[in-house]
Scaffold this active site. Structure first.
Site, PDB file in Angstrom:
ATOM      1  N   HIS A 269       0.861  -1.186   0.000  1.00 28.88           N
ATOM      2  CA  HIS A 269       0.000   0.000   0.000  1.00 28.88           C
ATOM      3  C   HIS A 269       0.898   1.237   0.000  1.00 28.88           C
ATOM      4  O   HIS A 269       2.139   1.114  -0.044  1.00 28.88           O
ATOM      5  CB  HIS A 269      -0.953  -0.032   1.193  1.00 28.88           C
ATOM      6  CG  HIS A 269      -0.284  -0.290   2.518  1.00 28.88           C
ATOM      7  ND1 HIS A 269       0.620   0.587   3.076  1.00 28.88           N
ATOM      8  CD2 HIS A 269      -0.358  -1.352   3.368  1.00 28.88           C
ATOM      9  CE1 HIS A 269       1.042   0.106   4.233  1.00 28.88           C
ATOM     10  NE2 HIS A 269       0.478  -1.089   4.422  1.00 28.88           N
TER      11      HIS A 269
ATOM     12  N   HIS B 115       4.014   1.328   2.308  1.00 31.04           N
ATOM     13  CA  HIS B 115       5.204   0.642   1.782  1.00 31.04           C
ATOM     14  C   HIS B 115       5.876   1.496   0.695  1.00 31.04           C
ATOM     15  O   HIS B 115       7.103   1.635   0.669  1.00 31.04           O
ATOM     16  CB  HIS B 115       4.825  -0.710   1.164  1.00 31.04           C
ATOM     17  CG  HIS B 115       4.243  -1.704   2.119  1.00 31.04           C
ATOM     18  ND1 HIS B 115       2.936  -2.089   2.071  1.00 31.04           N
ATOM     19  CD2 HIS B 115       4.804  -2.406   3.144  1.00 31.04           C
ATOM     20  CE1 HIS B 115       2.698  -3.000   3.015  1.00 31.04           C
ATOM     21  NE2 HIS B 115       3.817  -3.211   3.680  1.00 31.04           N
TER      22      HIS B 115
HETATM   23  P1  AMP Z   1       4.963  -5.128   6.563  1.00 27.54           P
HETATM   24  O1  AMP Z   1       4.725  -5.500   5.143  1.00 27.54           O
HETATM   25  O2  AMP Z   1       3.699  -4.913   7.348  1.00 27.54           O
HETATM   26  O3  AMP Z   1       5.956  -6.024   7.259  1.00 27.54           O
HETATM   27  O4  AMP Z   1       5.648  -3.701   6.532  1.00 27.54           O
HETATM   28  C1  AMP Z   1       6.836  -3.472   5.824  1.00 27.54           C
HETATM   29  C2  AMP Z   1       7.373  -2.123   6.195  1.00 27.54           C
HETATM   30  O5  AMP Z   1       6.416  -1.114   5.850  1.00 27.54           O
HETATM   31  C3  AMP Z   1       7.620  -1.979   7.707  1.00 27.54           C
HETATM   32  O6  AMP Z   1       8.837  -1.283   7.907  1.00 27.54           O
HETATM   33  C4  AMP Z   1       6.436  -1.174   8.168  1.00 27.54           C
HETATM   34  O7  AMP Z   1       6.695  -0.410   9.321  1.00 27.54           O
HETATM   35  C5  AMP Z   1       6.206  -0.264   6.967  1.00 27.54           C
HETATM   36  N1  AMP Z   1       4.830   0.254   6.975  1.00 27.54           N
HETATM   37  C6  AMP Z   1       3.689  -0.465   7.080  1.00 27.54           C
HETATM   38  N2  AMP Z   1       2.620   0.360   7.111  1.00 27.54           N
HETATM   39  C7  AMP Z   1       3.103   1.623   7.026  1.00 27.54           C
HETATM   40  C8  AMP Z   1       2.500   2.924   7.021  1.00 27.54           C
HETATM   41  N3  AMP Z   1       1.184   3.094   7.118  1.00 27.54           N
HETATM   42  N4  AMP Z   1       3.312   4.001   6.905  1.00 27.54           N
HETATM   43  C9  AMP Z   1       4.661   3.842   6.820  1.00 27.54           C
HETATM   44  N5  AMP Z   1       5.292   2.653   6.831  1.00 27.54           N
HETATM   45  C10 AMP Z   1       4.527   1.555   6.936  1.00 27.54           C
END
Ligand code: AMP
Length: 281
Positions: free
Chosen positions: A34, A37
């Site tokens: 999204h 990311h």
């Molecule tokens: P995930 O796919 O949930 O493991 O997230 C991958 C990376 O994206 C991690 O470093 C999360 O902290 C970051 N992330 C997820 N959601 C957000 C958001 N809303 N804003 C900024 N970074 C995000």
């Protein structure tokens, strides 16, 4: 943009780029991408010659009763979303990262004592282990993480310091939906009503910010008021509300300088997290 599935092929590709003195920025994700990311990918793009995004749903970081099986896997859409945004997508099968016989762990022992670690024992050992492996596999100059997962970002920065990983950790701001809900792959689990209810997390954070501006410094009072605010939403159940030191994540009794307010709230059967900095001028 290349889609690479094996460690060997990834390392051959990056070796060739490094020979040309190109710097490598790395964004680890679990996919279902999204705008949150993408903000990390774009920051990595600004800072580096080559951008690698990994997409890997890490089995080690899910508890036995958690949503590993259900977790959205949307590789086709993720590839479309990253087109023109990165150079390499590293999307290994599980056996490439955790082959038979794999058993080593990277642990920050105190991680399970506070915030998400208390509700999800073993979660951060799973995160640290896979991040350590991915950093070793990619060998980036810089790696990018979201402040949305504030405890995760702080623990990764600590692991990198403690173990001397030769990488710069960059933490990026939270990206939100227009109504304030922090973007998350897990928002896809919410029904229409739950999605509307989920804005209560953001409302609670804003309410705390206003209390601090008006002079409230007492952490127990802030937590009690936020608890009352959140339970007014029928589908919401508080997992934790905590005000902690922004660097060490130690709980605070009163606020001075900048403190980190973290929330974990169940909306129906979906657990959401969010956070904000509370600043005393
Ligand atoms: P995930 O796919 O949930 O493991 O997230 C991958 C990376 O994206 C991690 O470093 C999360 O902290 C970051 N992330 C997820 N959601 C957000 C958001 N809303 N804003 C900024 N970074 C995000």
């Amino acid at each position: 943009m290349k889609i690479i599935r094996t460690i060997g092929a990834l390392q051959r590709e990056l070796k060739a780029r490094r020979r040309r003195n190109e710097t490598v920025g790395f964004v680890p994700t679990m996919g279902a991408l999204h705008a949150g990311h993408l903000s990390l990918v774009r920051r990595a793009r600004q800072d580096n010659d080559v951008v690698v995004v990994s997409i890997f749903v890490n089995p080690l970081q899910f508890g036995p009763r958690e949503d590993f099986r259900q977790y959205p896997r949307t590789l086709k859409e993720d590839v479309a979303c990253l087109k023109n945004e990165c150079d390499v997508i590293f999307a290994p099968p599980a056996g490439e990262i955790f082959p038979p016989g794999f058993s080593s762990r990277v642990e920050v022992p105190e991680a399970d004592h506070f915030l998400c670690g208390r509700s999800r024992p073993g979660h951060f050992t799973g995160v640290m282990t896979v991040v350590a492996k991915l950093l070793n596999i990619v060998g980036p100059d810089a790696a990018y993480f979201g402040r949305k997962d504030a405890q995760q970002a702080a623990l990764i920065a600590k692991m990198v310091r403690d173990l001397n990983f030769p990488v710069k950790i960059v933490t990026c701001p939270i990206v939100r939906e227009p109504d304030g809900l922090a973007m998350s792959s897990r928002n896809a689990y919410l029904s229409g009503k739950e999605r509307r209810d989920a804005v209560v997390l953001f409302q609670a954070l804003k309410s705390a910010e206003r209390m601090v501006v008006r002079g409230q410094r007492n952490v127990s009072k802030i937590i009690a008021i936020l608890g009352d605010l959140i339970i007014r939403t029928n589908s919401a159940r508080v997992d934790y509300i905590a005000v902690v030191d922004k660097d060490t994540l130690e709980p605070l009794k009163s606020i001075s300088g900048t403190a980190l307010l973290c929330l974990a709230v169940w909306i129906g059967t979906t657990r959401l997290i969010d956070n904000t900095m509370l600043k005393v001028k």
